[in-house]
Design a protein around this motif. Structure first.
Motif, PDB file in Angstrom:
ATOM      1  N   ILE A 187       0.870  -1.175   0.000  1.00 46.61           N
ATOM      2  CA  ILE A 187       0.000   0.000   0.000  1.00 46.61           C
ATOM      3  C   ILE A 187       0.908   1.226   0.000  1.00 46.61           C
ATOM      4  CG2 ILE A 187      -1.882   1.236   1.107  1.00 46.61           C
ATOM      5  CD1 ILE A 187      -2.611  -1.351   2.540  1.00 46.61           C
ATOM      6  N   LEU A 188       0.792   2.028  -1.034  1.00 48.14           N
ATOM      7  CA  LEU A 188       1.645   3.204  -1.193  1.00 48.14           C
ATOM      8  C   LEU A 188       0.884   4.421  -0.687  1.00 48.14           C
ATOM      9  CD1 LEU A 188       2.980   2.435  -4.797  1.00 48.14           C
ATOM     10  CD2 LEU A 188       3.710   1.484  -2.590  1.00 48.14           C
ATOM     11  N   MET A 189       1.356   4.984   0.414  1.00 50.09           N
ATOM     12  CA  MET A 189       0.677   6.106   1.053  1.00 50.09           C
ATOM     13  C   MET A 189       1.421   7.396   0.714  1.00 50.09           C
ATOM     14  SD  MET A 189      -1.889   4.619   2.496  1.00 50.09           S
ATOM     15  CE  MET A 189      -2.516   6.095   3.305  1.00 50.09           C
ATOM     16  N   THR A 190       0.814   8.212  -0.143  1.00 52.74           N
ATOM     17  CA  THR A 190       1.451   9.488  -0.477  1.00 52.74           C
ATOM     18  C   THR A 190       1.554  10.376   0.753  1.00 52.74           C
ATOM     19  OG1 THR A 190      -0.641  10.545  -1.108  1.00 52.74           O
ATOM     20  CG2 THR A 190       0.570   9.352  -2.834  1.00 52.74           C
ATOM     21  N   HIS A 191       0.574  10.245   1.632  1.00 53.71           N
ATOM     22  CA  HIS A 191       0.614  10.874   2.955  1.00 53.71           C
ATOM     23  C   HIS A 191      -0.449  10.192   3.794  1.00 53.71           C
ATOM     24  CE1 HIS A 191      -2.360  13.129   0.684  1.00 53.71           C
ATOM     25  NE2 HIS A 191      -2.813  13.721   1.780  1.00 53.71           N
ATOM     26  N   LEU A 192      -0.591  10.586   5.039  1.00 53.69           N
ATOM     27  CA  LEU A 192      -1.384   9.805   5.982  1.00 53.69           C
ATOM     28  C   LEU A 192      -2.512  10.593   6.628  1.00 53.69           C
ATOM     29  CD1 LEU A 192       1.732   7.991   7.409  1.00 53.69           C
ATOM     30  CD2 LEU A 192      -0.180   6.815   6.306  1.00 53.69           C
ATOM     31  N   HIS A 193      -3.004  11.612   5.936  1.00 52.92           N
ATOM     32  CA  HIS A 193      -4.186  12.316   6.414  1.00 52.92           C
ATOM     33  C   HIS A 193      -5.364  11.347   6.475  1.00 52.92           C
ATOM     34  CE1 HIS A 193      -2.572  16.539   5.072  1.00 52.92           C
ATOM     35  NE2 HIS A 193      -1.926  16.039   6.106  1.00 52.92           N
ATOM     36  N   PHE A 194      -6.355  11.665   7.305  1.00 50.76           N
ATOM     37  CA  PHE A 194      -7.428  10.710   7.597  1.00 50.76           C
ATOM     38  C   PHE A 194      -8.135  10.215   6.337  1.00 50.76           C
ATOM     39  CE2 PHE A 194     -10.184  14.360   7.089  1.00 50.76           C
ATOM     40  CZ  PHE A 194     -11.398  13.817   6.662  1.00 50.76           C
ATOM     41  N   ASP A 195      -8.331  11.097   5.349  1.00 52.73           N
ATOM     42  CA  ASP A 195      -9.088  10.694   4.164  1.00 52.73           C
ATOM     43  C   ASP A 195      -8.288   9.779   3.247  1.00 52.73           C
ATOM     44  OD1 ASP A 195      -7.507  13.020   3.785  1.00 52.73           O
ATOM     45  OD2 ASP A 195      -8.655  13.612   2.020  1.00 52.73           O
ATOM     46  N   HIS A 196      -7.020   9.588   3.540  1.00 52.79           N
ATOM     47  CA  HIS A 196      -6.177   8.636   2.819  1.00 52.79           C
ATOM     48  C   HIS A 196      -5.903   7.384   3.639  1.00 52.79           C
ATOM     49  CE1 HIS A 196      -4.739  11.444  -0.496  1.00 52.79           C
ATOM     50  NE2 HIS A 196      -5.418  12.239   0.315  1.00 52.79           N
ATOM     51  N   ALA A 197      -5.918   7.521   4.961  1.00 50.54           N
ATOM     52  CA  ALA A 197      -5.427   6.445   5.833  1.00 50.54           C
ATOM     53  C   ALA A 197      -6.508   5.718   6.627  1.00 50.54           C
ATOM     54  CB  ALA A 197      -4.389   7.016   6.807  1.00 50.54           C
ATOM     55  N   CYS A 198      -7.743   6.223   6.655  1.00 50.06           N
ATOM     56  CA  CYS A 198      -8.770   5.568   7.477  1.00 50.06           C
ATOM     57  C   CYS A 198      -9.004   4.119   7.049  1.00 50.06           C
ATOM     58  CB  CYS A 198     -10.086   6.340   7.398  1.00 50.06           C
ATOM     59  SG  CYS A 198     -10.261   7.626   8.659  1.00 50.06           S
ATOM     60  N   GLY A 199      -8.836   3.826   5.774  1.00 49.83           N
ATOM     61  CA  GLY A 199      -9.093   2.482   5.282  1.00 49.83           C
ATOM     62  C   GLY A 199      -8.027   1.459   5.634  1.00 49.83           C
ATOM     63  N   LEU A 200      -6.960   1.885   6.303  1.00 51.88           N
ATOM     64  CA  LEU A 200      -5.903   0.944   6.688  1.00 51.88           C
ATOM     65  C   LEU A 200      -6.321   0.035   7.834  1.00 51.88           C
ATOM     66  CD1 LEU A 200      -2.756   3.276   6.589  1.00 51.88           C
ATOM     67  CD2 LEU A 200      -3.385   1.525   4.909  1.00 51.88           C
ATOM     68  N   THR A 201      -7.232   0.513   8.679  1.00 53.60           N
ATOM     69  CA  THR A 201      -7.655  -0.264   9.847  1.00 53.60           C
ATOM     70  C   THR A 201      -9.171  -0.302   9.919  1.00 53.60           C
ATOM     71  OG1 THR A 201      -7.679   1.620  11.377  1.00 53.60           O
ATOM     72  CG2 THR A 201      -5.579   0.438  11.112  1.00 53.60           C
ATOM     73  N   LYS A 202      -9.682  -1.206  10.761  1.00 55.86           N
ATOM     74  CA  LYS A 202     -11.119  -1.313  10.970  1.00 55.86           C
ATOM     75  C   LYS A 202     -11.387  -1.624  12.433  1.00 55.86           C
ATOM     76  CE  LYS A 202     -11.159  -6.217   9.662  1.00 55.86           C
ATOM     77  NZ  LYS A 202     -11.703  -7.208   8.705  1.00 55.86           N
ATOM     78  N   PRO A 203     -12.556  -1.233  12.947  1.00 58.02           N
ATOM     79  CA  PRO A 203     -12.890  -1.523  14.339  1.00 58.02           C
ATOM     80  C   PRO A 203     -13.031  -3.032  14.566  1.00 58.02           C
ATOM     81  CG  PRO A 203     -14.329   0.181  13.417  1.00 58.02           C
ATOM     82  CD  PRO A 203     -13.597  -0.430  12.271  1.00 58.02           C
ATOM     83  N   ALA A 204     -12.535  -3.496  15.717  1.00 55.04           N
ATOM     84  CA  ALA A 204     -12.657  -4.908  16.087  1.00 55.04           C
ATOM     85  C   ALA A 204     -12.366  -5.073  17.564  1.00 55.04           C
ATOM     86  CB  ALA A 204     -11.705  -5.773  15.264  1.00 55.04           C
ATOM     87  N   ASP A 205     -13.263  -5.750  18.283  1.00 50.33           N
ATOM     88  CA  ASP A 205     -13.050  -6.091  19.701  1.00 50.33           C
ATOM     89  C   ASP A 205     -12.673  -4.879  20.555  1.00 50.33           C
ATOM     90  OD1 ASP A 205     -13.551  -8.788  19.093  1.00 50.33           O
ATOM     91  OD2 ASP A 205     -11.455  -9.081  18.504  1.00 50.33           O
TER      92      ASP A 205
END
Length: 281
Positions: free
Chosen positions: A107-125
């Protein structure tokens, strides 16, 4: 899903969600009578912005550029403030290509602002887990440092829930990073650690300038975002890479554009010589 195919590389845009942000903020000091001719706004002065990852398939690898808005990451207040009317369909879109999240290699992240990075993780437990557990997540060292230690301005967009669960997957680079025909180049500008992508395949080229040129309407080198931390660096980088791309007849690709996935301009930069339009339902 729209695609762009080169000789050995295929790009496919996935549905990562949508926001509606203030047009004035997205075009900085440019007067509304100018920018609104190129990119329309609603009655709240908001413009529609996609957050659509690009799936790159090359050399047997499955690569994402950015991760989208994810699902279940924004509360109701955030959805209202960001005009987030649609969350991510990335997993469903990958499945249509016979891929699962476990199949993503990078996954190539040009930067890590929320609208680019939120999809990296998901809620669990009661916490968060990685969505793409086998992927190497690539970002500039400067961006990764600011993500984990944001300043008073940036802490509203660098969220711990987007990085804590994936930190063991992150690989950082200084200056440039390459994978076959794909090169990431640190530019700064929009954020201190912001990077762009340059892809070369035979005699074809792609320049992906991420948020220093988030839409086709930001082509003018002086049209930079009020969100940019270092606008003069954005201008300098955009000037350099626009000139380079135009000289090499490059495709310019977009993550946020609601109208075009990719465009080619003539050498003057005034007319399209090619375009991949987003299907609007």
């Amino acid at each position: 899903m729209e695609t762009l195919e080169l000789q050995n590389i295929k790009l496919t845009w996935l549905r990562g969600g949508v926001t509606h942000l203030d047009g004035g903020a997205m075009f900085g000091v440019v007067p509304k009578p100018l920018w609104s001719k190129k990119y329309p706004c609603n009655d709240k002065n908001q413009i529609e912005l996609r957050s659509d990852p690009i799936l790159i398939q090359a050399d047997g690898k499955s690569i994402l550029v950015e991760s989208g808005l994810g699902n279940g990451k924004l509360d109701e207040k955030q959805k209202r403030n960001f005009g987030a009317l649609e969350e991510s369909n990335v997993i469903q879109d990958l499945a249509e290509h016979g891929l699962s999240p476990e199949d993503i290699d990078y996954i190539l992240m040009t930067h890590l602002h929320f609208d680019h990075a939120c999809g990296l993780t998901k809620p669990a437990d009661g916490g968060f887990v990685s969505v793409f557990p086998n992927a190497k997540i690539i970002a500039s060292a400067i961006e990764w440092e600011e993500m984990r230690n944001p300043n008073i301005r940036s802490r509203n967009t660098y969220w711990k829930e987007n990085w804590d669960a994936i930190q063991n997957q992150v690989e950082v680079f200084e200056g440039e990073w390459t994978l076959g025909p794909i090169k990431m180049v640190h530019t700064g500008g929009h954020s201190d650690g912001h990077s762009i992508l340059v892809i070369e395949d035979g005699n074809e080229m792609i320049v992906h300038m991420a948020d220093i040129m988030p839409t086709h309407a930001h082509q003018n080198v002086l049209w930079v975002l009020a969100y940019d931390d270092y606008p003069m660096d954005s201008i300098s980088a955009k000037q350099k890479w626009m000139e380079y791309g135009l000289k090499n007849n490059a495709w310019f690709t977009f993550y946020h554009d609601s109208f075009y996935r990719a465009v080619k301009w003539d050498e003057t930069g005034k007319s399209f010589t090619g375009k991949v339009e987003r299907e609007r339902k």
